[in-house]
Scaffold this active site. Sequence first.
Site, PDB file in Angstrom:
ATOM      1  N   ASP A  69      14.598  -1.021   0.406  1.00  0.00           N
ATOM      2  CA  ASP A  69      15.500  -1.211   1.620  1.00  0.00           C
ATOM      3  C   ASP A  69      16.637  -2.250   1.398  1.00  0.00           C
ATOM      4  O   ASP A  69      17.505  -2.010   0.633  1.00  0.00           O
ATOM      5  CB  ASP A  69      14.590  -1.398   2.961  1.00  0.00           C
ATOM      6  CG  ASP A  69      15.239  -1.545   4.178  1.00  0.00           C
ATOM      7  OD1 ASP A  69      16.147  -1.101   4.187  1.00  0.00           O
ATOM      8  OD2 ASP A  69      14.732  -2.112   4.892  1.00  0.00           O
TER       9      ASP A  69
ATOM     10  N   ARG B 295       0.062   6.883   7.542  1.00  0.00           N
ATOM     11  CA  ARG B 295       0.086   7.194   6.257  1.00  0.00           C
ATOM     12  C   ARG B 295      -0.507   8.373   5.778  1.00  0.00           C
ATOM     13  O   ARG B 295       0.169   8.723   4.660  1.00  0.00           O
ATOM     14  CB  ARG B 295      -0.611   6.041   5.600  1.00  0.00           C
ATOM     15  CG  ARG B 295      -0.196   4.491   5.588  1.00  0.00           C
ATOM     16  CD  ARG B 295      -0.950   3.541   4.620  1.00  0.00           C
ATOM     17  NE  ARG B 295      -0.924   2.196   5.109  1.00  0.00           N
ATOM     18  CZ  ARG B 295       0.306   1.324   4.854  1.00  0.00           C
ATOM     19  NH1 ARG B 295       1.055   1.921   3.981  1.00  0.00           N
ATOM     20  NH2 ARG B 295      -0.137   0.107   5.262  1.00  0.00           N
TER      21      ARG B 295
ATOM     22  N   LYS C 207       0.776  -1.226   0.157  1.00  0.00           N
ATOM     23  CA  LYS C 207       0.006  -0.008  -0.024  1.00  0.00           C
ATOM     24  C   LYS C 207       0.851   1.265  -0.202  1.00  0.00           C
ATOM     25  O   LYS C 207       0.393   2.284  -0.237  1.00  0.00           O
ATOM     26  CB  LYS C 207      -0.825   0.052   1.221  1.00  0.00           C
ATOM     27  CG  LYS C 207      -1.722  -1.092   1.295  1.00  0.00           C
ATOM     28  CD  LYS C 207      -2.589  -0.953   2.897  1.00  0.00           C
ATOM     29  CE  LYS C 207      -2.999  -2.409   3.057  1.00  0.00           C
ATOM     30  NZ  LYS C 207      -3.592  -2.241   4.562  1.00  0.00           N
ATOM     31  N   GLY C 208       2.251   1.263   0.349  1.00  0.00           N
ATOM     32  CA  GLY C 208       3.103   2.262   0.771  1.00  0.00           C
ATOM     33  C   GLY C 208       2.924   3.493  -0.398  1.00  0.00           C
ATOM     34  O   GLY C 208       3.255   4.625  -0.141  1.00  0.00           O
TER      35      GLY C 208
END
Length: 172
Positions: free
Chosen positions: A100, A162, A40-41
């Site tokens: 990451d 968010r 979702k990020g």
Amino acid sequence: MSEFIPVLTQKEIAKRVVEVADAISTDYRDRDLILIGILKGAFVFLADLIRHISIPVKVDFMCASSYGRSTSSSGRVKIIKDVDLDLKNKDVVIVEDIVDTGITLTHLVAHLKSSGAASVRICALIDKQERRQTEIVADYVCHSVEKGFLVGYGLDYAEFHRNLPEVYHLKL
Ligand code: 5GP
Ligand code: MG
């Protein structure tokens, strides 16, 4: 008490979003561009990015979950939602929040290439190189951040934060 340390302001984010959208618009003119947002990020980033893209573009989404990272050096990624559009001979740009370790993107790039995409590139809001475990290199990067657990602008901690318009380093 948890602490929110400012990392990126709204203004800094907005400036780079426009610059990266311009670069993509130039690089993909006369091509068949599909942006694939990773849920979702990346949804906030993608929403801003696409409104600055000036060439014809389609959008789709994928959702992946990673697990086994702490016990396995290679990690494992499960695709929870695949793309709906036909990627055959299309030029794909994955829109991701953070690179990451790079494990998620390594799997997603391989998956999208096997779906017949003509090309697959990566656009990331944030590049965090400190924990990189793969060779993956993002083609478009808005910001490089050395370390820290980041929240805001789509990024969550336990599904919260968010909605923050800036990016913060969350110190628990
Ligand atoms: P990796 O590159 O390690 O496979 O995984 C990247 C994913 O881990 C990102 O898409 C993001 O969902 C999550 N992630 C990595 N670093 C952070 C961080 O600092 N904050 C948040 N909220 N998510 C992160
Ligand atoms: Mg993610």
